[in-house]
Design a protein around this motif. Structure first.
Motif, short mmCIF file in Angstrom:
data_model
loop_
_atom_site.label_atom_id
_atom_site.label_comp_id
_atom_site.label_asym_id
_atom_site.label_seq_id
_atom_site.Cartn_x
_atom_site.Cartn_y
_atom_site.Cartn_z
N LEU A 1 0.88 -1.22 -0.05
CA LEU A 1 0.01 0.14 0.11
C LEU A 1 0.85 1.16 -0.30
O LEU A 1 0.72 2.24 -0.72
N TRP A 2 2.05 1.26 1.01
CA TRP A 2 2.66 2.46 1.06
C TRP A 2 3.60 2.79 -0.30
O TRP A 2 3.53 3.81 -0.80
N LYS A 3 3.83 1.62 -0.86
CA LYS A 3 4.79 1.73 -2.13
C LYS A 3 3.89 2.58 -3.29
O LYS A 3 4.34 3.30 -4.13
N ALA A 4 2.70 1.90 -3.35
CA ALA A 4 1.75 2.45 -4.31
C ALA A 4 1.39 4.08 -4.08
O ALA A 4 1.55 4.76 -4.90
N VAL A 5 1.13 4.36 -2.80
CA VAL A 5 0.67 5.71 -2.25
C VAL A 5 2.04 6.48 -2.38
O VAL A 5 1.90 7.73 -3.20
N GLU A 6 3.38 6.17 -2.38
CA GLU A 6 4.44 6.70 -2.53
C GLU A 6 4.69 7.22 -3.84
O GLU A 6 5.13 8.37 -4.22
N LYS A 7 4.42 6.32 -4.73
CA LYS A 7 4.59 6.33 -6.43
C LYS A 7 3.69 7.46 -6.60
O LYS A 7 3.94 8.30 -7.42
N ASP A 8 2.42 7.37 -6.37
CA ASP A 8 1.48 8.41 -6.83
C ASP A 8 1.80 9.52 -6.47
O ASP A 8 1.69 10.72 -7.04
N HIS B 1 -3.42 8.31 -10.05
CA HIS B 1 -3.47 7.89 -8.67
C HIS B 1 -4.07 6.41 -8.54
O HIS B 1 -5.37 6.24 -8.42
N SER B 2 -2.97 5.55 -8.50
CA SER B 2 -3.67 4.14 -8.50
C SER B 2 -4.28 3.69 -7.25
O SER B 2 -5.13 2.93 -7.47
N VAL B 3 -3.90 4.24 -6.11
CA VAL B 3 -4.44 3.88 -4.72
C VAL B 3 -6.25 4.62 -5.11
O VAL B 3 -7.01 3.75 -4.77
N LEU B 4 -6.30 5.66 -5.54
CA LEU B 4 -7.70 6.26 -5.79
C LEU B 4 -8.61 5.50 -6.61
O LEU B 4 -9.47 4.96 -6.45
N GLU B 5 -7.75 4.91 -7.97
CA GLU B 5 -8.39 4.42 -8.71
C GLU B 5 -8.67 2.80 -8.26
O GLU B 5 -9.85 2.09 -8.77
N GLY B 6 -7.95 2.19 -7.58
CA GLY B 6 -7.96 0.86 -7.06
C GLY B 6 -9.12 0.88 -5.98
O GLY B 6 -9.67 -0.28 -5.63
N SER B 7 -9.56 2.21 -5.37
CA SER B 7 -10.56 2.06 -4.57
C SER B 7 -11.90 2.61 -5.08
O SER B 7 -12.90 2.17 -4.40
N MET C 1 -9.54 13.61 -3.58
CA MET C 1 -8.11 14.09 -2.95
C MET C 1 -8.14 14.03 -1.45
O MET C 1 -7.15 13.57 -1.09
N LEU C 2 -9.23 14.41 -0.96
CA LEU C 2 -9.12 14.19 0.61
C LEU C 2 -9.15 12.73 0.78
O LEU C 2 -8.15 12.30 1.83
N TYR C 3 -9.67 11.94 0.15
CA TYR C 3 -9.50 10.40 0.28
C TYR C 3 -7.94 9.77 0.15
O TYR C 3 -7.45 9.20 0.88
N SER C 4 -7.36 10.48 -0.82
CA SER C 4 -6.00 10.16 -1.24
C SER C 4 -4.98 10.43 -0.07
O SER C 4 -4.23 9.93 0.42
N GLN C 5 -5.31 11.81 0.62
CA GLN C 5 -4.33 12.29 1.52
C GLN C 5 -4.78 11.55 2.84
O GLN C 5 -3.60 11.38 3.52
N ARG C 6 -5.85 11.19 3.17
CA ARG C 6 -6.37 10.25 4.41
C ARG C 6 -5.43 8.90 4.02
O ARG C 6 -4.75 8.41 4.95
N MET C 7 -5.58 8.36 2.70
CA MET C 7 -4.79 7.05 2.63
C MET C 7 -3.21 7.27 2.78
O MET C 7 -2.65 6.42 3.45
N ALA C 8 -3.06 8.35 2.29
CA ALA C 8 -1.43 8.55 2.70
C ALA C 8 -1.09 8.67 3.99
O ALA C 8 0.02 8.12 4.13
N GLN C 9 -1.62 9.50 4.67
CA GLN C 9 -1.64 9.58 5.91
C GLN C 9 -1.60 8.16 6.80
O GLN C 9 -0.48 7.72 7.29
N LEU C 10 -2.47 7.43 6.49
CA LEU C 10 -2.96 6.00 6.92
C LEU C 10 -1.73 5.09 6.78
O LEU C 10 -1.24 4.45 7.60
N SER C 11 -1.50 5.14 5.41
CA SER C 11 -0.32 3.86 5.09
C SER C 11 1.04 4.30 5.55
O SER C 11 1.62 3.32 5.61
N LYS C 12 1.10 5.72 5.39
CA LYS C 12 2.53 6.03 6.00
C LYS C 12 2.64 5.63 7.54
O LYS C 12 3.70 4.85 8.02
N ALA C 13 1.70 6.04 8.19
CA ALA C 13 1.64 5.56 9.66
C ALA C 13 1.91 4.07 9.89
O ALA C 13 2.55 3.56 10.58
N LEU C 14 1.26 3.15 9.06
CA LEU C 14 1.13 2.03 9.24
C LEU C 14 2.54 1.25 8.74
O LEU C 14 3.16 0.63 9.55
N TRP C 15 2.94 1.80 7.55
CA TRP C 15 4.21 1.09 7.08
C TRP C 15 5.39 1.40 8.08
O TRP C 15 6.36 0.74 8.35
#
Lengths: 189, 189
Positions: A14-21, A113-119, B1-15
Motif C-alpha cells: 500500500l505504502w509503495k503505491a501511495v508513495e509512487k502516486d 493515482h493508482s490508490v484512488l483508482e483501486g478504491s 483528493m481528501l481520500y488520497s491524503q487520508r490514505m497517504a497518512q494512514l498507509s505511511k503511519a502503518l508502514w
C-alpha cells in the motif's frame, strides 16, 4: 507471526503505491514527499510546532526540522516562537506556501493515482470510499489518541476548506443552483 | 483528493510502524529488511525468479537482484537457471538460509511488535485478527490478480509449515496429547 508478515506485506504494498502516486503528482513542483507533507500538515493544522509536524508526519524531528528549514528558505514556511511557549519552534505556511499548495491541488488529476483508482470499485459497490475502520483502530492503538486527534482535526479543517470550494463550484453550476437554494432554505428553517 | 491524503497518512503511519518492528526484530541477525524479505519470499514460494521476488516484495528488480547476490555470497541463497526457461534467474533458499529463517522466527518475541500489539484489542473484540478485506480489495485492484495469488500461495505454504510445527508442539504437550488423538480419530473415521 503469520499475521505480522501479512501486515508487513500489505502495508508495504500500500505504502509503495501511495508513495509512487504522490511522487509523480508533486514532481513538477520541485518538492519531495517530506516537504509537501510538512507543508500540508502546517496548513491543515493552521500552524504547528516542529514536534507536531514530526508526530503527525511520522518522521524524525530532525527530518521535520531540516525540511521545514528548506521550505522557509524558499519562502513557503515561516518560523516563529510563541510568547507562551518559547521552547517550541512554530511553523506557519506563508501566503506563497498556500499559493503553492493550491497550485499542486489544482494539478491533482494530471497524474495517475493508482490508490484512488483501486478504491473506485469499492465505492461503486458500497456507495462510498472504504473507511478502513479496523485499520484506523490498529493505528489508534499504535500511535495513541493524540495522533488520531491531530489526524481528525487536520481533515476537518480540510473538509471545511474544500467543502466551501465545492459549494462555490456547485453554486456556480446553474443546474444545481436551485437544489442548493432549497437546501439552504431547509437549513434556515 | 481528501481520500488520497487520508490514505497517504494512514498507509505511511502503518508502514513506518511495520518497518520499525521489523528492523528491531531482524537487527541481531545482520540482515536488512530487503534481505529478510527476499529470503522469506524465496522460502515461502519454494524458489522464485528474481522478477517474482521483485513483484511480490514490491521492490525494483535491481534491488531484488543486488540483495539476492549478497545473500548468495553469504550462503543463504543459491542462483540457478531452469532448463525450460534459460532467461530467468531462479533463486532458492539454501539449508543455511532455512536455518537462519528458523532462527529469526524463534526470536520473534524478543522484540516489540507494535502492530501486533495494536491489533490485539481488535482480536479480543471480534475473536480474530482483523482481515482488512477492504484494504485487500484495493491492493488487488492496484497490483492485480497475480500479486494476490503469489500472496495467498506464500501464506498457504507458511500455514502448512507452521501448522505442522504447531501440531508437533501440541502433540509434545502431555495435556493436549489426548485431545489430539481424539481429533485424529475423528479425522480417520
Amino acid at each position: 507471526m503469520l499475521y505480522s508478515q501479512r501486515m508487513a506485506q500489505l502495508s508495504k504494498a500500500l505504502w509503495k503505491a501511495v508513495e509512487k502516486d504522490w511522487q509523480q503528482w508533486i514532481k513538477p513542483f520541485g518538492l519531495n514527499i517530506n516537504e509537501h507533507h510538512i507543508l500540508w500538515i502546517a496548513a491543515h493544522l493552521k500552524g504547528a510546532t516542529i514536534s507536531e509536524v514530526a508526530k503527525f508526519g511520522v518522521m524524525h524531528v530532525s527530518t521535520a526540522f531540516n525540511f521545514s528549514k528548506k521550505l522557509e528558505e524558499r519562502g513557503y514556511l515561516s518560523f516563529s516562537k510563541r510568547e507562551d511557549d518559547k521552547r517550541s519552534t512554530y511553523v506557519e505556511v506563508t501566503e506563497q506556501g498556500h499559493g503553492l499548495l493550491l497550485e499542486i491541488n489544482n494539478h491533482y488529476f494530471d497524474t495517475e493515482h493508482s490508490v484512488l483508482e483501486g478504491s473506485l470499485p469499492v465505492r461503486q459497490l458500497y456507495g462510498r470510499f472504504p473507511e478502513f475502520i479496523e485499520l484506523m483502530a490498529v493505528i489508534r492503538n499504535i500511535y495513541g489518541e493524540d495522533f488520531m486527534n491531530i489526524f481528525e482535526e487536520g481533515f476537518r479543517n480540510m473538509e471545511q476548506l474544500y467543502g466551501k470550494e465545492a459549494q462555490a463550484e456547485r453554486a456556480a453550476d446553474a443546474g444545481e443552483a436551485e437544489v442548493q437554494s432549497i437546501e439552504e432554505k431547509d437549513e434556515v428553517s
